[in-house]
Design a protein around this motif. Structure first.
Motif, short mmCIF file in Angstrom:
data_model
loop_
_atom_site.label_atom_id
_atom_site.label_comp_id
_atom_site.label_asym_id
_atom_site.label_seq_id
_atom_site.Cartn_x
_atom_site.Cartn_y
_atom_site.Cartn_z
N PRO A 45 7.09 4.79 26.14
CA PRO A 45 7.01 6.07 25.43
C PRO A 45 5.76 6.88 25.75
CG PRO A 45 7.68 4.31 23.94
CD PRO A 45 7.27 3.65 25.21
N VAL A 46 4.62 6.21 25.88
CA VAL A 46 3.37 6.93 26.14
C VAL A 46 3.34 7.46 27.57
CG1 VAL A 46 0.86 6.77 26.27
CG2 VAL A 46 2.09 5.65 24.40
N GLN A 47 3.77 6.65 28.53
CA GLN A 47 3.81 7.10 29.92
C GLN A 47 4.75 8.29 30.07
OE1 GLN A 47 1.04 5.75 30.98
NE2 GLN A 47 1.87 4.96 32.91
N ALA A 48 5.88 8.23 29.39
CA ALA A 48 6.85 9.33 29.45
C ALA A 48 6.26 10.60 28.84
CB ALA A 48 8.13 8.94 28.72
N MET A 49 5.51 10.44 27.75
CA MET A 49 4.89 11.60 27.11
C MET A 49 3.77 12.16 27.98
SD MET A 49 5.84 13.25 24.46
CE MET A 49 6.73 11.98 23.55
N LYS A 50 3.03 11.27 28.65
CA LYS A 50 2.02 11.74 29.60
C LYS A 50 2.67 12.65 30.65
CE LYS A 50 -1.15 7.71 29.83
NZ LYS A 50 -1.62 6.65 30.74
N LEU A 51 3.80 12.20 31.16
CA LEU A 51 4.49 12.94 32.20
C LEU A 51 4.93 14.31 31.70
CD1 LEU A 51 5.62 12.82 35.08
CD2 LEU A 51 7.70 11.79 34.15
N ALA A 52 5.53 14.35 30.53
CA ALA A 52 6.00 15.61 29.96
C ALA A 52 4.84 16.56 29.67
CB ALA A 52 6.81 15.34 28.69
N VAL A 53 3.77 16.03 29.12
CA VAL A 53 2.63 16.86 28.73
C VAL A 53 1.87 17.39 29.94
CG1 VAL A 53 0.33 16.80 27.65
CG2 VAL A 53 2.31 15.84 26.45
N TYR A 54 1.46 16.50 30.82
CA TYR A 54 0.62 16.93 31.94
C TYR A 54 1.39 17.74 32.97
CZ TYR A 54 -3.04 13.93 30.07
OH TYR A 54 -4.01 13.36 29.26
N ALA A 55 2.69 17.49 33.13
CA ALA A 55 3.48 18.29 34.06
C ALA A 55 3.61 19.73 33.56
CB ALA A 55 4.87 17.68 34.24
N SER A 56 3.51 19.92 32.24
CA SER A 56 3.64 21.25 31.65
C SER A 56 2.39 22.11 31.85
CB SER A 56 3.92 21.13 30.15
OG SER A 56 5.11 20.41 29.91
N THR A 57 1.33 21.53 32.38
CA THR A 57 0.06 22.24 32.56
C THR A 57 0.24 23.56 33.30
OG1 THR A 57 -1.18 20.15 32.59
CG2 THR A 57 -2.27 22.09 33.50
N ALA A 58 0.98 23.53 34.40
CA ALA A 58 1.13 24.73 35.23
C ALA A 58 1.78 25.88 34.46
CB ALA A 58 1.95 24.40 36.48
N SER A 59 2.84 25.59 33.74
CA SER A 59 3.52 26.66 32.99
C SER A 59 2.66 27.16 31.85
CB SER A 59 4.88 26.16 32.47
OG SER A 59 4.73 25.04 31.63
N TRP A 60 1.90 26.27 31.22
CA TRP A 60 1.02 26.70 30.13
C TRP A 60 -0.10 27.61 30.65
CZ3 TRP A 60 0.72 21.08 27.89
CH2 TRP A 60 1.83 20.87 27.06
N ILE A 61 -0.72 27.23 31.75
CA ILE A 61 -1.79 28.04 32.32
C ILE A 61 -1.26 29.39 32.77
CG2 ILE A 61 -3.44 28.23 34.22
CD1 ILE A 61 -4.32 26.28 32.09
N ALA A 62 -0.08 29.39 33.39
CA ALA A 62 0.51 30.64 33.87
C ALA A 62 0.88 31.58 32.73
CB ALA A 62 1.76 30.34 34.71
N GLY A 63 0.96 31.05 31.52
CA GLY A 63 1.28 31.87 30.35
C GLY A 63 0.26 32.95 30.08
N VAL A 64 -0.93 32.83 30.67
CA VAL A 64 -1.98 33.83 30.46
C VAL A 64 -1.53 35.19 30.99
CG1 VAL A 64 -3.19 33.47 32.66
CG2 VAL A 64 -4.47 34.22 30.65
N PHE A 65 -0.63 35.22 31.97
CA PHE A 65 -0.16 36.48 32.54
C PHE A 65 0.71 37.27 31.56
CE2 PHE A 65 -1.10 33.96 36.36
CZ PHE A 65 -1.90 34.87 37.05
N ASN A 66 1.13 36.63 30.49
CA ASN A 66 1.94 37.33 29.48
C ASN A 66 1.13 38.38 28.74
OD1 ASN A 66 4.18 35.78 30.11
ND2 ASN A 66 3.77 34.26 28.52
#
Length: 209
Positions: free
Chosen positions: A110-131
């Motif tokens: 469960p923790v490894q899977a959550m690491k994957l989901a969270v850290y992979a989302s970094t790019a989309s979260w950072i790109a959200g600044v363009f909004n």
């Protein structure tokens, strides 16, 4: 003399900045580092996800108030809802990744899977600044695409999936993610339409209709 303990702490956690740089610029190396780190679901969210996931909603809030015609209340509510949905989406995605692991020869964790989901989302979260500038909102799509790349690179490392099954595993997760985010978009859209309708109704009442 200045008491070293009284010195102000940096505004942004250096560890968070280092993680963002690592996952964006050297993802393969960073995934290997992440794989061996101790973490809990709570730490992944409170120290990382809850901070970065706020970028897009805050940028959208500012952009809608500066460049749009949204009321402060409606813009704020939509920002809060989109923030909550972003965190919920990542959490559910982590659950999906873990639930499917054994079906594709991976190791459920469960923790490894959550690491994957969270850290992979970094790019989309950072790109959200363009909004913050509505006309540049489309640039965030690039962040979303890179998030998919990060997910693909991290999947075999964190979930221990055999090379011959990682593509199928990834495609199934991708389909589940598309369905998940479509539902979230529908919820956010319904709330937005509710505010538009209520605003129009108030405007009509004010005009004497």
């Amino acid at each position: 003399m200045t008491d070293p303990t009284s010195q102000s702490q940096p505004a942004v956690d250096p560890a968070l900045v280092a993680r963002v740089k690592g996952i964006l610029l050297q993802p393969k190396i960073e995934w290997l580092r992440i794989d061996g780190e101790f973490a809990t679901n709570k730490s992944l969210f409170t120290r990382y996800a809850m901070i970065l996931a706020a970028i897009g909603p805050v940028a959208t809030l500012i952009g809608s108030l500066v460049f749009g015609h949204a009321s402060i209340v409606s813009a704020l509510v939509l920002a809060i809802v989109s923030y909550g949905l972003a965190l919920a989406g990542v959490f559910i995605l982590g659950l999906i990744i873990n639930a499917l692991a054994s079906s594709f020869g991976g190791t459920p964790n469960p923790v490894q899977a959550m690491k994957l989901a969270v850290y992979a989302s970094t790019a989309s979260w950072i790109a959200g600044v363009f909004n913050i500038v509505p006309l540049l909102g489309w640039v965030s799509i690039i962040g979303g695409i890179y998030t998919l790349v990060l997910l693909f690179l991290g999947l075999p490392i964190l979930m221990k999936v055999p090379e011959d099954k990682k593509v199928v595993y990834y495609i199934v997760i991708l389909i589940a993610g598309i369905v998940l985010y479509a539902v979230m978009a529908a919820i956010l859209g319904a709330i937005a339409l509710t505010f538009v309708a209520s605003t129009a109704g108030l405007a009509a009442m004010g005009a004497g209709y």
